[in-house]
Design an enzyme around this catalytic site. Structure first.
Site, PDB file in Angstrom:
ATOM      1  N   CYS A 118      27.001  41.484 -46.055  1.00  0.00           N
ATOM      2  CA  CYS A 118      27.823  40.323 -45.741  1.00  0.00           C
ATOM      3  C   CYS A 118      29.189  40.434 -46.400  1.00  0.00           C
ATOM      4  CB  CYS A 118      27.133  39.040 -46.211  1.00  0.00           C
ATOM      5  SG  CYS A 118      25.711  38.583 -45.222  1.00  0.00           S
TER       6      CYS A 118
ATOM      7  N   HIS B  43      30.436  34.226 -46.288  1.00  0.00           N
ATOM      8  CA  HIS B  43      29.900  33.057 -46.988  1.00  0.00           C
ATOM      9  C   HIS B  43      30.461  32.934 -48.396  1.00  0.00           C
ATOM     10  CE1 HIS B  43      27.389  35.477 -49.687  1.00  0.00           C
ATOM     11  NE2 HIS B  43      27.251  36.263 -48.643  1.00  0.00           N
TER      12      HIS B  43
END
Length: 411
Positions: free
Chosen positions: A350, A331
């Site tokens: 992440c 992201h």
């Protein structure tokens, strides 16, 4: 800068969590046991967007109440869609004049035995965005079963796409059900099924699909007895096309991501991966969802302050691409200093790319997001974490062909 992406099949928003990152659902994976299924089965007390039915609700009646509301500010956009069907269908509805509520149009009813997604974005009094993504399923007639499937009909996907079925009831006669699902392709390749427990059946070829492959899935489950006295109801044909090849290699040690198209290196991007105590999974992961903006909240995965609130709550994470069911995302990140990317790992699991608040098409995250398809492969190497499980998202490429085929009920 942009906030709305006009791309077919693109999700608007989601609630989830990741390192220094997000809120509303489950979180990024780590080697410390942080492997909570994203999707937010509970509601955070900090949620600003209230959705009815609850996220993950099952057996919703066709005339059941569907509503999205905010206590203040205003709803910017709401989309309720029947997904994982032969043809996605949007539920007609409208936002109220005061901007506080969305409801379906008069006379609109939900379909039986269907899965729905709800995507909403709201603005507070200061113009700050917050996002939420939920799903629910409607009632299935008694003594019947249904398989909810990926990918969407008529979609164009990456070469790593795995056809995945999730059943609403445990399947006892797995051979009969697997035999009733026929997957063919042009050009032809061998495709084998693999069962993960009694409620999930995935299909894949030996190697990634070739670009341009046309895949057809014939569902002949109607009246197939999946369990004693429980019969299927689906009889339909769906299909999808495989687009160009894109495989991206994240090196957690070097803090880089190499993006390759058709085997050729296109670009090397600086990244940040999981911090030493919240590392990123190694292995091959497949993009399963795209969100132009989403929310991530540490409270949903145990990262709480003494007052119970999340250590972080970022309501407008841009350019989010889901890699696992347990919450690993690739992201955009606008809150970390730009010098972080390419030099340090600071996330809760992440993979982050530099971005700007609101999401910039010219940022590394925006560049990659615009060039990503559902079904693209992202492989992480040189992390100190374990390899991602084959049933975590579409992680089946982490299993060799012999073991994959051994998981078929037809062998």
């Amino acid at each position: 800068m942009r906030h709305v992406l006009k791309r077919a099949g693109l999700g608007i928003a989601a609630a989830m969590t990741c390192a220094g990152l997000m809120a509303g659902l489950a979180g990024c994976t780590s080697d410390g046991g942080l492997d909570i299924g994203i999707g937010g089965k509970g509601r955070s007390p900090e949620d600003t967007i209230r959705v009815t039915p609850d996220d993950g609700a099952k057996g919703v009646a066709p005339d059941g109440r569907v509503e999205v509301r905010v206590p203040s500010g205003r709803l910017e956009r709401v989309k309720v869609v029947k997904v994982e069907d032969s043809q996605p269908v949007e539920v007609p509805g409208a936002i109220s004049e005061d901007g506080l509520r969305w409801r379906p149009a008069a006379g609109a009813r939900l379909a039986l035995a269907a899965k729905y997604s709800v995507d909403a974005v709201a603005l507070d009094a200061h113009g700050r965005r917050s996002a939420r993504h939920t799903t629910f399923t409607t009632a299935v007639p008694e003594h019947r079963f249904i398989g909810y499937f990926k990918p969407e009909n008529r979609s164009t996907v990456g070469t790593g796409m795995i056809v995945s079925f999730g059943f609403n009831r445990p399947i006892e006669n797995r051979a009969a059900v697997e035999r009733a699902i026929r997957i063919t392709s042009r050009p032809a390749v061998e495709v084998s099924g693999h069962w993960f427990g009694k409620e999930r059946l995935d299909f894949r070829p030996r190697a990634y699909w070739q670009p341009g492959t046309e895949v057809t899935v014939d569902l002949r489950l109607r009246d197939v007895e999946g369990a004693p006295g429980v019969y299927g109801i689906q009889h339909k044909t769906i299909g999808f096309t495989v687009g160009r090849s894109q495989v991206s290699r994240v090196d957690a040690e070097k803090h880089t991501m190499e993006v390759r198209r058709d085997g050729e290196l296109v670009k090397t991007l600086p990244i940040t991966a999981g911090a030493p105590k919240t590392t990123t999974y190694n292995g091959k992961m497949v993009v399963t969802e795209l969100f132009d903006v989403t929310r991530m909240n540490g409270a949903t995965v145990g990262f709480k302050k003494k007052d119970g609130k999340g250590e972080y709550d970022i309501k407008d994470v841009p350019h989010a691409m889901r890699l696992t069911d347990s919450g690993t995302f690739l992201h955009g990140n606008y809150w970390a200093p730009r010098s972080t990317f390419g030099t340090a790992n600071v996330s809760h699991g992440c993979v982050g790319l530099h971005d700007e608040k609101g999401g910039s098409e010219d940022s590394p995250a925006g560049w990659f997001f615009e060039r990503t398809l559902i079904g693209d492969v992202v492989e992480v190497v040189n992390s100190t974490d374990r390899k991602v499980s084959p049933d975590n998202g579409l992680g089946g490429w982490n299993m060799d062909w012999a073991h994959w085929r051994a998981g078929s009920a037809l062998r």
